[in-house]
Design an enzyme around this catalytic site. Sequence first.
Site, mmCIF file in Angstrom:
data_model
loop_
_atom_site.group_PDB
_atom_site.id
_atom_site.type_symbol
_atom_site.label_atom_id
_atom_site.label_comp_id
_atom_site.label_asym_id
_atom_site.label_seq_id
_atom_site.Cartn_x
_atom_site.Cartn_y
_atom_site.Cartn_z
ATOM 1 N N PHE A 1 -51.317 49.038 -38.141
ATOM 2 C CA PHE A 1 -52.638 49.866 -37.828
ATOM 3 C C PHE A 1 -52.412 51.313 -36.843
ATOM 4 O O PHE A 1 -52.555 51.696 -35.189
ATOM 5 C CB PHE A 1 -52.312 49.057 -36.059
ATOM 6 C CG PHE A 1 -52.968 47.119 -36.346
ATOM 7 C CD1 PHE A 1 -54.217 47.229 -36.885
ATOM 8 C CD2 PHE A 1 -51.471 46.480 -37.125
ATOM 9 C CE1 PHE A 1 -54.132 45.229 -37.072
ATOM 10 C CE2 PHE A 1 -51.776 45.230 -37.232
ATOM 11 C CZ PHE A 1 -52.890 43.864 -36.977
ATOM 12 N N PHE B 1 -63.958 45.077 -34.775
ATOM 13 C CA PHE B 1 -64.125 45.891 -33.206
ATOM 14 C C PHE B 1 -64.168 46.882 -32.928
ATOM 15 O O PHE B 1 -64.643 47.421 -31.742
ATOM 16 C CB PHE B 1 -62.817 44.437 -32.021
ATOM 17 C CG PHE B 1 -63.292 43.831 -32.223
ATOM 18 C CD1 PHE B 1 -63.524 42.584 -33.309
ATOM 19 C CD2 PHE B 1 -63.435 42.559 -30.882
ATOM 20 C CE1 PHE B 1 -64.043 41.133 -33.511
ATOM 21 C CE2 PHE B 1 -63.417 41.493 -30.707
ATOM 22 C CZ PHE B 1 -63.447 40.369 -32.032
ATOM 23 N N CYS C 1 -60.642 53.472 -43.309
ATOM 24 C CA CYS C 1 -60.948 51.952 -42.933
ATOM 25 C C CYS C 1 -62.351 51.250 -42.499
ATOM 26 O O CYS C 1 -62.481 50.318 -43.002
ATOM 27 C CB CYS C 1 -59.556 51.669 -41.910
ATOM 28 S SG CYS C 1 -57.595 51.765 -43.253
#
Length: 480
Positions: A158, A222, A272
């Site tokens: 992440f 998101f 990404c």
Amino acid sequence: MVKICCIGAGYVGGPTMAVIALNCPSIEVVVVDISVTRISAWNSDQLPIYEPGLNEVVKQCKGRNLFFSTDIEKHVSEADIIFVSVNTPTKTRGLGAGKAADLTYWESAARMIADVSKSNKIVVEKSTVPVKTAEAIERILTHNSKGIKYQILSNPEFLAEGTAIQDLFKPDRVLIGGRETPDGLKAIQALKDVYAHWVPEDRIITTNLWSAELSKLAANAFLAQRISSVNAMSALCEATGADVSQVSHAVGKDSRIGPKFLNASVGFGGSCFQKDILNLVYICECNGLAEVANYWKQVIKVNDYQKNRFVNRVVSSMFNTVSGKKIGIMGFAFKKDTGDTRETPAIDVCKGLLGDKARLSIYDPQATADQIQRDLTMNKFDWDHPIHLQPMSPTGVKQVSIAWDAYEASKDAHALCILTEWDEFKTLDYRRIFDNMQKPAFVFDGRNVVNVEMLRDIGFIVYSIGKPLDPWLKNMPAVA
């Protein structure tokens, strides 16, 4: 001594392994890659990627318990834990072209692991992969196991480029997914023990394999959705005279929403976001969830709309043509503090301007001239294949020159387009820039970094995304 091997020495593998090596001096960490050039760069003083703080971390442990090598088979066969951090590009042909992930490199890595392994291994997915990849990898390994046991874990990264080292040292969470069997739980614990050297236990989350794989795609979807939401609002702000910075500040004060990822811009980029959403769309379609797929497709559509809107704004403001006009491009990387140009919105903006026959002078403090030229001549999705498999770029685009600094890029230009939010663009001598530009002189700020009123006082015609329009721009079409 526990031995870790990471296959893939890119933006994820290199920094992640460096931080593991620094925090776990009792573990030997080897990063392997087929690219001799890339491994040579990791072994030199000029690292192949720019990331604040990375140099210092690598220096402290390189040669002690951190090594970079092209001898892939040797280190894979000796490792206890193998991280796989290879490319998972979007397919360009065949079933799922333009959406599905191409698992060619993952599959060849799995087959190579099966070929060279002589002892039990924990294989960790570190690349972004579609849900159920672990199952496919598991099948390849077990059908070629020769009695060796493999445990597959999903440990998605992440990281945000520009803050990757900080993110690795103080992660919001470390996610480990595995099989909920006795051997699977042992493997999860083994990887948990590595991270526990520096990550508090309450930040290490364990799940089943599929939840871990899907969580990565969901997190990026998101985040991208928030950017597309505020960018959609920026178009409405321009149409109504509202200021998107004031709107997003007010919205972000709601504790249920929060302030992050609410900065309007020319669009999102990076390796990404688009890839993961396309992947999510494909998985939804394969599972018969057309409405869900369409919902996520819209996030990408708004992103493309924002880039087109910016190009149309530039062209329509400059007497509806930029043919033969010099335009200074300020920033090419997809965000500040990285040299990464993968899926940067600058590519589409530059291609749009070149389509109207503009002459571009591009300045970016970190992106290299070769990379910029390559990006502008490459087909979509080709960037995500290893360099030796990418099409050879021609000599470059004739109407594009690469400048050494912002002043050279702006000299005799009709307009400037700010496409990356580098801090230096806030403090340039805009009076000097104005004096050396063609008049009327335009600034199109795609990142809201300049002081609009100050620039207008100097004499610039300024367009800033989502801000009340310059009188010059009123009544001009925003969309062609």
